[in-house]
Design a protein around this motif. Structure first.
Motif, PDB file in Angstrom:
ATOM      1  N   PRO A 295       2.030  13.816 -13.463  1.00 12.27           N
ATOM      2  CA  PRO A 295       0.675  13.278 -14.091  1.00 12.27           C
ATOM      3  C   PRO A 295       0.824  12.180 -14.696  1.00 12.27           C
ATOM      4  O   PRO A 295      -0.499  12.263 -14.653  1.00 12.27           O
ATOM      5  CB  PRO A 295      -0.056  14.554 -14.658  1.00 12.27           C
ATOM      6  N   SER A 296       1.825  12.075 -15.449  1.00 10.16           N
ATOM      7  CA  SER A 296       1.515  10.815 -16.569  1.00 10.16           C
ATOM      8  C   SER A 296       1.912   9.714 -15.332  1.00 10.16           C
ATOM      9  O   SER A 296       1.958   8.330 -15.766  1.00 10.16           O
ATOM     10  CB  SER A 296       2.315  10.877 -17.506  1.00 10.16           C
ATOM     11  N   GLY A 297       2.625   9.969 -14.350  1.00 14.86           N
ATOM     12  CA  GLY A 297       2.882   8.326 -13.319  1.00 14.86           C
ATOM     13  C   GLY A 297       1.312   7.922 -12.441  1.00 14.86           C
ATOM     14  O   GLY A 297       0.518   8.146 -12.610  1.00 14.86           O
ATOM     15  N   ARG A 298       2.490   6.671 -12.188  1.00 18.81           N
ATOM     16  CA  ARG A 298       1.483   5.931 -11.263  1.00 18.81           C
ATOM     17  C   ARG A 298       1.570   5.972  -9.640  1.00 18.81           C
ATOM     18  O   ARG A 298       3.090   5.716 -10.022  1.00 18.81           O
ATOM     19  CB  ARG A 298       0.985   5.279 -11.342  1.00 18.81           C
ATOM     20  N   LEU A 299       1.481   6.267  -8.462  1.00 23.92           N
ATOM     21  CA  LEU A 299       1.779   6.058  -6.990  1.00 23.92           C
ATOM     22  C   LEU A 299       1.278   4.272  -6.620  1.00 23.92           C
ATOM     23  O   LEU A 299      -0.192   4.694  -6.927  1.00 23.92           O
ATOM     24  CB  LEU A 299       1.502   6.853  -6.149  1.00 23.92           C
ATOM     25  N   ALA A 300       1.646   3.501  -6.599  1.00 23.63           N
ATOM     26  CA  ALA A 300       1.442   2.067  -5.895  1.00 23.63           C
ATOM     27  C   ALA A 300       1.694   1.991  -4.581  1.00 23.63           C
ATOM     28  O   ALA A 300       2.620   1.874  -4.452  1.00 23.63           O
ATOM     29  CB  ALA A 300       1.408   0.900  -7.119  1.00 23.63           C
ATOM     30  N   VAL A 301       0.605   1.719  -3.171  1.00 26.20           N
ATOM     31  CA  VAL A 301       1.089   1.254  -2.211  1.00 26.20           C
ATOM     32  C   VAL A 301       0.673  -0.024  -2.191  1.00 26.20           C
ATOM     33  O   VAL A 301      -0.661  -1.088  -2.411  1.00 26.20           O
ATOM     34  CB  VAL A 301       0.406   1.816  -0.409  1.00 26.20           C
ATOM     35  N   PHE A 302       1.687  -0.552  -1.863  1.00 27.55           N
ATOM     36  CA  PHE A 302       1.592  -2.554  -0.817  1.00 27.55           C
ATOM     37  C   PHE A 302       1.622  -2.803   0.388  1.00 27.55           C
ATOM     38  O   PHE A 302       2.119  -2.143   1.332  1.00 27.55           O
ATOM     39  CB  PHE A 302       3.186  -3.066  -1.681  1.00 27.55           C
ATOM     40  N   GLY A 303       0.393  -3.505   0.724  1.00 25.76           N
ATOM     41  CA  GLY A 303       0.564  -3.561   2.270  1.00 25.76           C
ATOM     42  C   GLY A 303      -0.257  -4.463   2.574  1.00 25.76           C
ATOM     43  O   GLY A 303      -1.297  -5.697   1.697  1.00 25.76           O
ATOM     44  N   LYS A 304       0.158  -4.602   3.668  1.00 24.50           N
ATOM     45  CA  LYS A 304      -1.298  -5.560   5.107  1.00 24.50           C
ATOM     46  C   LYS A 304      -2.436  -5.289   4.537  1.00 24.50           C
ATOM     47  O   LYS A 304      -2.730  -4.035   4.519  1.00 24.50           O
ATOM     48  CB  LYS A 304      -0.940  -6.310   5.888  1.00 24.50           C
ATOM     49  N   PRO A 305      -3.922  -6.059   3.838  1.00 16.66           N
ATOM     50  CA  PRO A 305      -4.879  -5.898   4.144  1.00 16.66           C
ATOM     51  C   PRO A 305      -5.113  -4.633   4.899  1.00 16.66           C
ATOM     52  O   PRO A 305      -6.082  -3.215   4.499  1.00 16.66           O
ATOM     53  CB  PRO A 305      -5.861  -7.134   3.808  1.00 16.66           C
ATOM     54  N   HIS A 306      -5.542  -5.063   6.217  1.00 20.33           N
ATOM     55  CA  HIS A 306      -5.608  -3.966   6.798  1.00 20.33           C
ATOM     56  C   HIS A 306      -5.175  -2.351   6.921  1.00 20.33           C
ATOM     57  O   HIS A 306      -5.822  -1.271   6.975  1.00 20.33           O
ATOM     58  CB  HIS A 306      -6.225  -4.411   8.897  1.00 20.33           C
ATOM     59  N   ILE A 307      -3.996  -2.604   6.923  1.00 15.96           N
ATOM     60  CA  ILE A 307      -2.928  -1.363   6.750  1.00 15.96           C
ATOM     61  C   ILE A 307      -3.630  -0.832   5.398  1.00 15.96           C
ATOM     62  O   ILE A 307      -3.428   0.221   5.041  1.00 15.96           O
ATOM     63  CB  ILE A 307      -1.456  -1.590   6.393  1.00 15.96           C
ATOM     64  N   CYS A 308      -3.348  -1.756   4.204  1.00 13.79           N
ATOM     65  CA  CYS A 308      -4.097  -0.468   3.153  1.00 13.79           C
ATOM     66  C   CYS A 308      -5.891  -0.476   2.973  1.00 13.79           C
ATOM     67  O   CYS A 308      -6.137   0.778   2.470  1.00 13.79           O
ATOM     68  CB  CYS A 308      -4.449  -1.625   1.641  1.00 13.79           C
ATOM     69  N   ASP A 309      -6.300  -0.965   3.804  1.00 14.16           N
ATOM     70  CA  ASP A 309      -7.632  -0.353   4.338  1.00 14.16           C
ATOM     71  C   ASP A 309      -7.491   1.245   4.529  1.00 14.16           C
ATOM     72  O   ASP A 309      -8.330   1.673   4.664  1.00 14.16           O
ATOM     73  CB  ASP A 309      -9.004  -1.720   4.853  1.00 14.16           C
ATOM     74  N   ALA A 310      -6.674   1.159   5.601  1.00 11.61           N
ATOM     75  CA  ALA A 310      -7.175   2.312   6.148  1.00 11.61           C
ATOM     76  C   ALA A 310      -6.595   3.808   4.692  1.00 11.61           C
ATOM     77  O   ALA A 310      -6.713   4.930   5.468  1.00 11.61           O
ATOM     78  CB  ALA A 310      -5.621   2.985   7.147  1.00 11.61           C
ATOM     79  N   LEU A 311      -5.825   3.450   3.589  1.00 12.11           N
ATOM     80  CA  LEU A 311      -5.795   4.461   2.908  1.00 12.11           C
ATOM     81  C   LEU A 311      -6.664   4.361   1.614  1.00 12.11           C
ATOM     82  O   LEU A 311      -6.146   4.947   1.194  1.00 12.11           O
ATOM     83  CB  LEU A 311      -3.966   4.284   2.085  1.00 12.11           C
ATOM     84  N   ARG A 312      -7.478   3.580   1.994  1.00 15.08           N
ATOM     85  CA  ARG A 312      -8.402   3.672   0.746  1.00 15.08           C
ATOM     86  C   ARG A 312      -9.566   4.655   0.748  1.00 15.08           C
ATOM     87  O   ARG A 312      -9.595   5.048   1.570  1.00 15.08           O
ATOM     88  CB  ARG A 312      -9.189   2.066   0.942  1.00 15.08           C
ATOM     89  N   GLY A 313     -10.009   5.694  -0.488  1.00 18.30           N
ATOM     90  CA  GLY A 313     -10.687   6.539  -0.857  1.00 18.30           C
ATOM     91  C   GLY A 313      -9.610   7.969  -0.488  1.00 18.30           C
ATOM     92  O   GLY A 313      -9.579   8.204  -1.402  1.00 18.30           O
ATOM     93  N   LEU A 314      -8.191   7.416  -0.553  1.00 18.09           N
ATOM     94  CA  LEU A 314      -7.645   8.714  -0.852  1.00 18.09           C
ATOM     95  C   LEU A 314      -7.535   8.629  -3.049  1.00 18.09           C
ATOM     96  O   LEU A 314      -6.648   7.104  -3.150  1.00 18.09           O
ATOM     97  CB  LEU A 314      -6.180   8.614  -0.813  1.00 18.09           C
ATOM     98  N   GLY A 315      -7.568   9.656  -3.284  1.00 16.48           N
ATOM     99  CA  GLY A 315      -8.003  10.043  -4.887  1.00 16.48           C
ATOM    100  C   GLY A 315      -6.374  10.274  -5.429  1.00 16.48           C
ATOM    101  O   GLY A 315      -6.544   9.686  -6.847  1.00 16.48           O
ATOM    102  N   TRP A 316      -5.158  10.141  -4.401  1.00 16.78           N
ATOM    103  CA  TRP A 316      -4.582  10.624  -4.873  1.00 16.78           C
ATOM    104  C   TRP A 316      -3.300   9.371  -4.906  1.00 16.78           C
ATOM    105  O   TRP A 316      -2.236   9.262  -5.643  1.00 16.78           O
ATOM    106  CB  TRP A 316      -3.517  12.108  -4.953  1.00 16.78           C
ATOM    107  N   VAL A 317      -3.744   8.204  -4.930  1.00 17.13           N
ATOM    108  CA  VAL A 317      -3.120   7.302  -4.680  1.00 17.13           C
ATOM    109  C   VAL A 317      -4.179   6.081  -5.893  1.00 17.13           C
ATOM    110  O   VAL A 317      -4.944   6.087  -5.937  1.00 17.13           O
ATOM    111  CB  VAL A 317      -3.382   6.362  -3.995  1.00 17.13           C
ATOM    112  N   ASP A 318      -3.003   5.355  -6.987  1.00 18.73           N
ATOM    113  CA  ASP A 318      -3.648   5.068  -8.220  1.00 18.73           C
ATOM    114  C   ASP A 318      -3.892   3.836  -7.598  1.00 18.73           C
ATOM    115  O   ASP A 318      -4.813   2.631  -8.682  1.00 18.73           O
ATOM    116  CB  ASP A 318      -2.380   5.298  -9.263  1.00 18.73           C
ATOM    117  N   ALA A 319      -2.966   3.137  -6.919  1.00 19.38           N
ATOM    118  CA  ALA A 319      -3.884   1.548  -7.192  1.00 19.38           C
ATOM    119  C   ALA A 319      -2.777   1.383  -5.382  1.00 19.38           C
ATOM    120  O   ALA A 319      -2.149   1.555  -5.160  1.00 19.38           O
ATOM    121  CB  ALA A 319      -2.191   1.098  -7.480  1.00 19.38           C
ATOM    122  N   VAL A 320      -4.178   0.467  -4.438  1.00 14.16           N
ATOM    123  CA  VAL A 320      -3.475   0.228  -2.930  1.00 14.16           C
ATOM    124  C   VAL A 320      -3.710  -1.222  -3.900  1.00 14.16           C
ATOM    125  O   VAL A 320      -5.318  -2.023  -3.427  1.00 14.16           O
ATOM    126  CB  VAL A 320      -5.215   0.773  -2.396  1.00 14.16           C
TER     127      VAL A 320
END
Length: 341
Positions: free
Chosen positions: A25-50
């Motif tokens: 709960p005190s940590g963060r999950l960040a995901v890194f990737g190509k813009p269109h790959i990141c776009d697929a994951l946008r909207g997931l509330g439990w991903v802290d940084a795209v």
């Protein structure tokens, strides 16, 4: 670090969910990737940084963006030497990834796949990513794909629905005929058009042909060959990944080649019929009960080639409309029974 294909990124969501639990709960999950790959994951509330980056084109910039996040640990989902070098260059203390030649010394935690007689045993892609998450310290999570749409995605789908005169989503079937992998995954336009006519004439559904920016002519051709006013496409519109997610989310059923939008349908719990040619259903098995996978299982399958090396493309050409339409009717019947129960 996300995979390099949209479908793989969606199959990685159970692993990402496990890693989010590891962060706590005190940590963060960040995901890194190509813009269109990141776009697929946008909207997931439990991903802290795209974080959009271009690991192949701009590896030093990707390393800088990763470094800025001050990470304790990074899980490297691509198997390339470059991806491990970027994580090493970014200075992340703990670097988790699969063992591959040359890159293993760049990792601090190495996942080694089981072997038989010196050859790696291939796990389904979804399971492979989950094993990586467990190697990083994550707990078990069910192998269920997850996606979400944003307000902007849903607004774009509203506009498309209104402009195209589509009925409610329960009366719309989405066809996805393209795929970035190559021409070998394509089911013939004539087959898709015949299927669209049957969906309209025999079952009373409107049909929306999904497409990416490079697939618009394919979509237009399916609509032209179908010769039905209720068969329409997204061609000619702005085509962000989020629009494809949103139209599939509100549809009744998806018929797709083995390409990224297939996994959107699974993540949104839609009945899905997937057409396999050069690739293997086992390789991308998602353990999803409401998907029907169709393959002719020819001796030359799977070849994994972007164009047919034998020049005949029988794996897709000979996959009949009758078989696909039968699978669609079965899925719709099962879906109706489940709703009634």
């Amino acid at each position: 670090m996300l995979p390099n294909w949209i479908g793989d990124a969606v199959m990685a969501t159970p692993a990402l969910r496990s890693l989010r639990g590891l962060a706590g709960p005190s940590g963060r999950l960040a995901v890194f990737g190509k813009p269109h790959i990141c776009d697929a994951l946008r909207g997931l509330g439990w991903v802290d940084a795209v974080v959009d980056c271009q690991p192949k084109k701009e590896p030093r910039e990707a390393a800088r963006l990763i470094r800025e996040q001050s990470l304790d640990q990074i899980v490297i989902m691509p198997n390339s030497l470059r991806s491990a070098w970027i994580a090493f260059r970014a200075g992340v203390p703990e670097r988790v990834g699969s063992a591959r030649p040359l890159r293993t010394p760049l990792l601090t935690t190495v996942f080694r796949q089981a072997t038989r007689r010196g050859r790696r045993l291939q796990l389904p892609t979804l399971d492979h990513y989950q094993q990586l998450a467990y190697a990083a310290g994550g707990d078990y999570v069910p192998p269920e794909l997850e996606l979400a749409t944003t307000e902007a995605d849903r607004a774009a789908a509203d506009d498309a629905w209104n402009d195209l005169g589509l009925p409610s989503g329960e009366r719309v079937v989405v066809l996805n005929s393209g795929g970035a992998f190559g021409a070998s995954k394509r089911w013939p336009d004539e087959h898709f058009a015949t299927l669209a006519r049957r969906l309209h004439d025999k079952l009373g559904f409107a049909v929306l042909v999904n497409c990416g920016p490079a697939e618009q002519e394919l979509a237009r051709n399916v609509v032209k060959l179908a010769r039905r006013p209720s068969v329409v496409s997204l061609a000619g519109r702005d085509l962000p990944v989020g629009l494809a997610k949103a139209v599939i989310e509100r549809s009744r059923l998806l018929v797709s080649t083995d390409s990224g939008p297939r996994f959107f349908g699974i993540a949104f719990r839609k009945p899905v019929v997937t057409l396999f040619g050069p690739t293997s259903p086992r390789h991308s098995d998602t353990h999803y009960a409401d998907e029907t996978t169709l393959s002719l299982s020819l001796d030359c399958q799977p070849c994994w080639a972007s164009s047919c090396p034998l020049g005949h493309h029988k794996c897709m050409e000979d996959l009949s409309v009758e078989r696909v339409f039968g699978a669609v009717k079965h899925r719709l019947t099962e879906d109706t029974r489940r709703e009634a129960a």
